[in-house]
Scaffold this motif. Structure first.
Motif, PDB file in Angstrom:
ATOM      1  N   UNK A   1       8.362 -22.932  43.002  1.00  0.00           N
ATOM      2  CA  UNK A   1       8.399 -22.967  43.785  1.00  0.00           C
ATOM      3  C   UNK A   1       8.899 -22.642  44.549  1.00  0.00           C
ATOM      4  N   UNK A   2       8.855 -23.462  44.822  1.00  0.00           N
ATOM      5  CA  UNK A   2       9.623 -22.853  45.712  1.00  0.00           C
ATOM      6  C   UNK A   2       9.840 -21.467  45.528  1.00  0.00           C
ATOM      7  N   UNK A   3       9.319 -20.641  44.922  1.00  0.00           N
ATOM      8  CA  UNK A   3       9.588 -19.241  44.607  1.00  0.00           C
ATOM      9  C   UNK A   3       8.857 -18.401  45.641  1.00  0.00           C
TER      10      UNK A   3
ATOM     11  N   UNK B   1      -1.108 -37.160  41.314  1.00  0.00           N
ATOM     12  CA  UNK B   1      -0.067 -36.203  41.690  1.00  0.00           C
ATOM     13  C   UNK B   1       0.932 -36.008  40.561  1.00  0.00           C
ATOM     14  N   UNK B   2       1.290 -34.737  40.331  1.00  0.00           N
ATOM     15  CA  UNK B   2       2.367 -34.399  39.412  1.00  0.00           C
ATOM     16  C   UNK B   2       3.135 -33.210  39.952  1.00  0.00           C
ATOM     17  N   UNK B   3       4.442 -33.202  39.672  1.00  0.00           N
ATOM     18  CA  UNK B   3       5.309 -32.097  40.068  1.00  0.00           C
ATOM     19  C   UNK B   3       5.041 -30.899  39.162  1.00  0.00           C
ATOM     20  N   UNK B   4       5.300 -29.731  39.687  1.00  0.00           N
ATOM     21  CA  UNK B   4       5.147 -28.480  38.938  1.00  0.00           C
ATOM     22  C   UNK B   4       5.758 -28.620  37.540  1.00  0.00           C
ATOM     23  N   UNK B   5       4.931 -28.438  36.512  1.00  0.00           N
ATOM     24  CA  UNK B   5       5.350 -28.688  35.141  1.00  0.00           C
ATOM     25  C   UNK B   5       6.458 -27.791  34.657  1.00  0.00           C
ATOM     26  N   UNK B   6       6.374 -26.486  34.932  1.00  0.00           N
ATOM     27  CA  UNK B   6       7.410 -25.578  34.447  1.00  0.00           C
ATOM     28  C   UNK B   6       8.745 -25.866  35.116  1.00  0.00           C
ATOM     29  N   UNK B   7       8.705 -26.392  36.354  1.00  0.00           N
ATOM     30  CA  UNK B   7       9.942 -26.748  37.038  1.00  0.00           C
ATOM     31  C   UNK B   7      10.590 -27.975  36.428  1.00  0.00           C
TER      32      UNK B   7
ATOM     33  N   UNK C   1      13.666 -25.973  40.908  1.00  0.00           N
ATOM     34  CA  UNK C   1      13.265 -26.514  39.604  1.00  0.00           C
ATOM     35  C   UNK C   1      14.192 -27.651  39.162  1.00  0.00           C
ATOM     36  N   UNK C   2      13.664 -28.862  39.004  1.00  0.00           N
ATOM     37  CA  UNK C   2      14.488 -29.939  38.447  1.00  0.00           C
ATOM     38  C   UNK C   2      15.107 -29.573  37.098  1.00  0.00           C
ATOM     39  N   UNK C   3      14.401 -28.752  36.317  1.00  0.00           N
ATOM     40  CA  UNK C   3      14.953 -28.314  35.041  1.00  0.00           C
ATOM     41  C   UNK C   3      16.201 -27.463  35.222  1.00  0.00           C
ATOM     42  N   UNK C   4      16.196 -26.589  36.231  1.00  0.00           N
ATOM     43  CA  UNK C   4      17.379 -25.773  36.514  1.00  0.00           C
ATOM     44  C   UNK C   4      18.492 -26.641  37.094  1.00  0.00           C
ATOM     45  N   UNK C   5      18.124 -27.628  37.907  1.00  0.00           N
ATOM     46  CA  UNK C   5      19.129 -28.567  38.416  1.00  0.00           C
ATOM     47  C   UNK C   5      19.827 -29.271  37.254  1.00  0.00           C
ATOM     48  N   UNK C   6      19.054 -29.723  36.270  1.00  0.00           N
ATOM     49  CA  UNK C   6      19.633 -30.395  35.109  1.00  0.00           C
ATOM     50  C   UNK C   6      20.585 -29.473  34.361  1.00  0.00           C
TER      51      UNK C   6
ATOM     52  N   UNK D   1      -3.535 -33.243  41.986  1.00  0.00           N
ATOM     53  CA  UNK D   1      -2.726 -32.512  42.951  1.00  0.00           C
ATOM     54  C   UNK D   1      -1.413 -32.144  42.289  1.00  0.00           C
ATOM     55  N   UNK D   2      -1.166 -30.853  42.198  1.00  0.00           N
ATOM     56  CA  UNK D   2       0.128 -30.387  41.708  1.00  0.00           C
ATOM     57  C   UNK D   2       0.963 -29.981  42.909  1.00  0.00           C
ATOM     58  N   UNK D   3       2.219 -30.395  42.903  1.00  0.00           N
ATOM     59  CA  UNK D   3       3.115 -30.048  44.001  1.00  0.00           C
ATOM     60  C   UNK D   3       4.427 -29.513  43.493  1.00  0.00           C
ATOM     61  N   UNK D   4       5.133 -28.885  44.377  1.00  0.00           N
ATOM     62  CA  UNK D   4       6.464 -28.392  44.060  1.00  0.00           C
ATOM     63  C   UNK D   4       7.419 -28.797  45.158  1.00  0.00           C
ATOM     64  N   UNK D   5       8.656 -28.427  45.024  1.00  0.00           N
ATOM     65  CA  UNK D   5       9.621 -28.773  46.050  1.00  0.00           C
ATOM     66  C   UNK D   5      10.951 -28.110  45.790  1.00  0.00           C
TER      67      UNK D   5
END
Length: 452
Positions: A3-5, A408-414, A116-121, A338-342
């Motif tokens: 995403x934000x990308x 609703x779900x957040x972007x999976x790869x993120x 990406x929450x994964x990158x935040x982690x 609905x897929x979303x990002x942030x």
């Protein structure tokens, strides 16, 4: 991704804008909340809580590039001028790969906007992310509980939500559809039938696409797969897949990949204006939609933030040159997927001026300011007055993201570990498009890279 990308040209910038003479700047007090700072007056008075740090600089690093970075900087222009805190912004096309390098090398920015929450982690695991100040934490009632969890790691809150974007959109030309007698599809079967109809007519290809994005090449393909997984099986399977309880090699996921291949790797359907299926891997996501305006392509699946990529002056609306509709569910039994990002603001410093900026970015005031100057941008902050969304895409996105009936779900790869969602999956899906790699090998390569 998020995403934000969103990238065009990397444009580092320093913001230094003057306000009216009615505003007075405080002198630096070195304080935290500005309570000991000189009083701000006039239009600047509303920034008193952030005052006391005049003459300081705060560095910010993100993946947001021009033209969107221009509106980002405008959103804090008054804050910067009134408080005297100079925000030095840098956008990078290689943000996801370079942030860990910079952090490990002792060259972390003061603040990073992480999509990406994964990158935040991963960054939290490095021990370099600083917990937010209390004023930021106290904003928690401005976000829905699910959004706060995306900015948390192991139950601890680290990064305030900023933007929210709607991924489940299909861009098209209402004028071209009307001229050809095409109707916006309501179901996946309708979408498939329309694609066949456009292909048979021969005037254009039904789909165009691009997954090029510097070192983040491949992320749009992750969105296509996520949309199909969510729209085929619903939220429970999606959650199990994101956590790797359901592997990529599972029959459900390989079946979803086959659906993506039938859609975006169909030589009769893609890649208008650029070439064959393999050209999707070398076409940047920013350029991918241009054939729609040239009547060479019928549709593009991309997020709400793609609005910023259309040329200035493009008429965007239900009867305009460009608009968007919600991507239908593959399985009609899945309710409104609905897929979303942030994006999330994480700090690598606890200097008072950094905390002042962090507090401001977590506020409804900043979110409202960003909405006003950023068509195509939707906030995760519930304190924003929805009447501020004047752009039709923003309204469409805000309605979908707040639809209580939606799945609703957040972007999976993120959400996946950064080594997968911002690494192995991008690489494998790029090979899937660029080299014609098989579904089985693509899935196996991602599974093999999953951290133990």
């Amino acid at each position: 991704m998020t995403t934000g990308r969103r990238r065009l040209l990397a444009v580092p910038a320093v913001l230094a804008l003057a306000l009216t003479a009615a505003c007075s700047n405080s002198s630096s007090s070195g304080g935290g909340s500005g309570s000991s700072a000189a009083a701000l007056t006039g239009d600047c008075a509303k920034y008193q809580a952030y005052a006391g740090h005049s003459g300081t600089k705060v560095s910010m690093y993100a993946s947001i590039l021009a033209p969107e970075s221009d509106s980002l900087e405008k959103s804090w222009a008054d804050f910067s001028s009134c408080t005297g805190i100079k925000i030095v912004y840098e956008g990078s096309n290689d943000f996801e790969s370079q942030l860990p390098v910079r952090v490990a090398g002792g060259n972390a920015p003061d603040l990073a906007i992480i999509p990406q929450p994964g990158l935040l982690a991963q960054m939290v695991k490095s021990g370099k992310v600083v917990k937010p100040p209390q004023q930021t934490v106290d904003q928690e009632n401005k976000w829905s509980p699910i959004w706060k969890t995306y900015g948390s790691v192991n139950g601890t809150f680290y990064a305030a939500p900023m933007s929210a974007n709607m991924k489940s959109l299909v861009w098209y030309s209402p004028k071209a559809f009307k001229a050809a007698g095409y109707e916006v599809p309501k179901t996946w079967a309708d979408l498939t039938a329309l694609s066949d109809k456009i292909a048979r007519a021969g005037a254009m290809k039904p789909w165009c696409g691009g997954i090029g994005s510097g070192t983040a090449t491949g992320w749009p393909a992750t969105d296509w797969l996520e949309e199909v997984v969510l729209g085929s099986y619903g939220g429970d399977v999606y959650d199990q897949w994101v956590s790797h309880k359901v592997k990529f090699s599972d029959e459900k996921i390989t079946t979803a990949m086959k659906t993506v291949a039938d859609w975006m790797q169909n030589p009769a359907w893609v890649n208008a204006g650029f070439g064959d299926v393999k050209s999707i891997a070398t076409t940047t996501f920013q350029d991918a939609g241009t054939p729609i305006l040239q009547n060479k392509c019928g549709m593009l699946q991309q997020a709400s933030f793609y609005r910023a990529q259309w040329p200035k002056g493009t008429d965007i609306g239900p009867d305009g040159d460009i608009f968007a509709f919600r991507l239908p569910a593959v399985n009609p039994q899945v309710t409104s997927p609905v897929e979303g990002g942030g994006e999330f603001a994480a700090a690598f410093s606890d200097r008072p001026e950094v905390q002042a900026v962090q507090n401001y970015l977590s506020s409804s005031d900043w979110a409202s300011s960003r909405v006003k100057v950023s068509p195509g941008w939707v906030s995760a902050n519930q304190g924003v007055d929805k009447s501020l969304y004047t752009d039709p895409i923003d309204k469409l996105s805000a309605d979908a993201l707040t639809d209580p009936a939606a799945t609703f779900r957040f972007d999976g790869s993120d959400l996946m570990p950064a080594a997968i969602g911002a690494g192995a999956e991008w690489k494998a899906l790029t090979a899937w498009f660029a080299e014609g790699q098989s579904i089985q090998k693509t899935a196996a390569d991602i599974d093999a890279a999953w951290p133990q």
